[in-house]
Design a protein around this motif. Structure first.
Motif, PDB file in Angstrom:
ATOM      1  N   UNK A 147       0.811  -1.300  -0.049  1.00 26.34           N
ATOM      2  CA  UNK A 147       0.290   0.003  -0.087  1.00 26.34           C
ATOM      3  C   UNK A 147       0.999   1.162   0.067  1.00 26.34           C
ATOM      4  N   UNK A 148       0.363   2.375  -0.577  1.00 31.28           N
ATOM      5  CA  UNK A 148       0.905   3.643  -0.531  1.00 31.28           C
ATOM      6  C   UNK A 148      -0.082   4.532  -0.369  1.00 31.28           C
ATOM      7  N   UNK A 149       0.078   5.900   0.154  1.00 27.93           N
ATOM      8  CA  UNK A 149      -0.833   6.798   0.812  1.00 27.93           C
ATOM      9  C   UNK A 149      -1.645   7.366  -0.125  1.00 27.93           C
ATOM     10  N   UNK A 150      -2.182   6.814  -1.215  1.00 30.74           N
ATOM     11  CA  UNK A 150      -3.105   7.424  -2.253  1.00 30.74           C
ATOM     12  C   UNK A 150      -4.415   6.733  -2.488  1.00 30.74           C
ATOM     13  N   UNK A 151      -5.450   7.508  -2.570  1.00 37.88           N
ATOM     14  CA  UNK A 151      -6.833   7.009  -2.539  1.00 37.88           C
ATOM     15  C   UNK A 151      -7.716   8.118  -2.979  1.00 37.88           C
ATOM     16  N   UNK A 152      -8.753   7.594  -3.694  1.00 33.18           N
ATOM     17  CA  UNK A 152     -10.012   8.392  -3.922  1.00 33.18           C
ATOM     18  C   UNK A 152     -11.149   8.173  -3.232  1.00 33.18           C
ATOM     19  N   UNK A 153     -11.059   7.564  -2.088  1.00 39.63           N
ATOM     20  CA  UNK A 153     -12.257   6.985  -1.359  1.00 39.63           C
ATOM     21  C   UNK A 153     -13.381   8.236  -0.811  1.00 39.63           C
ATOM     22  N   UNK A 154     -12.573   9.674  -0.669  1.00 38.71           N
ATOM     23  CA  UNK A 154     -13.788  10.773  -0.372  1.00 38.71           C
ATOM     24  C   UNK A 154     -14.392  11.204  -1.632  1.00 38.71           C
ATOM     25  N   UNK A 155     -13.766  11.341  -2.659  1.00 33.87           N
ATOM     26  CA  UNK A 155     -14.211  11.559  -3.997  1.00 33.87           C
ATOM     27  C   UNK A 155     -13.800  10.716  -5.278  1.00 33.87           C
ATOM     28  N   UNK A 156     -14.889  10.213  -5.623  1.00 34.29           N
ATOM     29  CA  UNK A 156     -14.476   9.027  -6.757  1.00 34.29           C
ATOM     30  C   UNK A 156     -13.746   9.877  -7.891  1.00 34.29           C
TER      31      UNK A 156
END
Length: 218
Positions: A147-156
């Motif tokens: 895992x790295x610290x990147x996500x779009x969980x807040x806004x697709x």
């Protein structure tokens, strides 16, 4: 009359001789005084020159001592700074200007993020091509998904790092990221088996993977 004239001549010669003697004594006296004054002046000049040399020598010595002290002090500070910068916690590895921790166990993305926070760090934030390459040194030859610290969980579709900064430079695998279906692929993993500059992949955040924490040096 002749006798009188002779007396006058004799008297005149005496006066002339006396005047000559006085003049000679005066010249000798003035010469002596002049020589004395010249000697005093010369002695004063020599003393003044010696004092100047001593003053210059003292100034140079003080300046050298001051500069040497500054160099020694500066060197000590530089060594201390290097020690501070290069020091990473036990179990972490220095790469570039940051410390990195590669987990030996597997967790979900959220659990991995919390683990890094507990260590005073974040899930790794990749800011440059150099850092992307450096992480391969951390993996070694291991066949890892991390895992790295990147996500779009807040806004697709809007990818952000764990510190809230938006994604500007990416290293996605070909055809990624994808947003088809309802597979909830909101977190980013790095596949060490892929090309070093094209190995990011989207994955469900509940997958159990290794992770990388990053601690910036201050």
């Amino acid at each position: 009359m002749a006798e009188y004239v002779n007396k006058q001549v004799i008297e005149l010669n005496k006066v002339t001789e006396e005047n000559r003697n006085r003049a000679t004594r005066s010249v000798k006296t003035e010469t002596h005084l002049s020589d004395g004054r010249t000697g005093v002046y010369r002695l004063a000049a020599v003393c003044f020159g010696v004092l100047c040399v001593l003053q210059v020598t003292l100034n140079i010595s003080l300046r050298l001592a001051f500069c040497t002290g500054r160099v020694v002090e500066g060197s000590g500070m530089a060594v201390q700074t290097m020690r501070t910068v290069l020091k990473c916690p036990k179990g972490w590895r220095m790469l570039g200007s940051s410390c990195y921790f590669l987990s030996t166990e597997r967790k979900t993305w959220e659990e991995s993020k919390l683990d890094c926070l507990a260590r005073g760090a974040d899930l790794v934030i990749i800011n440059s091509r150099q850092e992307q390459k450096l992480l391969y040194q951390l993996h070694g030859d291991a066949d890892l998904l991390v895992w790295i610290g990147l996500t779009d969980s807040v806004n697709e579709g809007t990818w952000k790092w764990v510190d809230g900064t938006p994604l500007t430079t990416s290293y996605w695998k070909s055809g990624k990221p994808d947003h088809g279906g309802t597979n909830n692929k909101d977190c980013v993993e790095v596949n060490h088996r892929d090309n070093v500059l094209a190995n990011w992949n989207v994955a469900p955040c509940n997958h159990m993977l290794h992770w990388i924490c990053e601690k910036l040096q201050k």
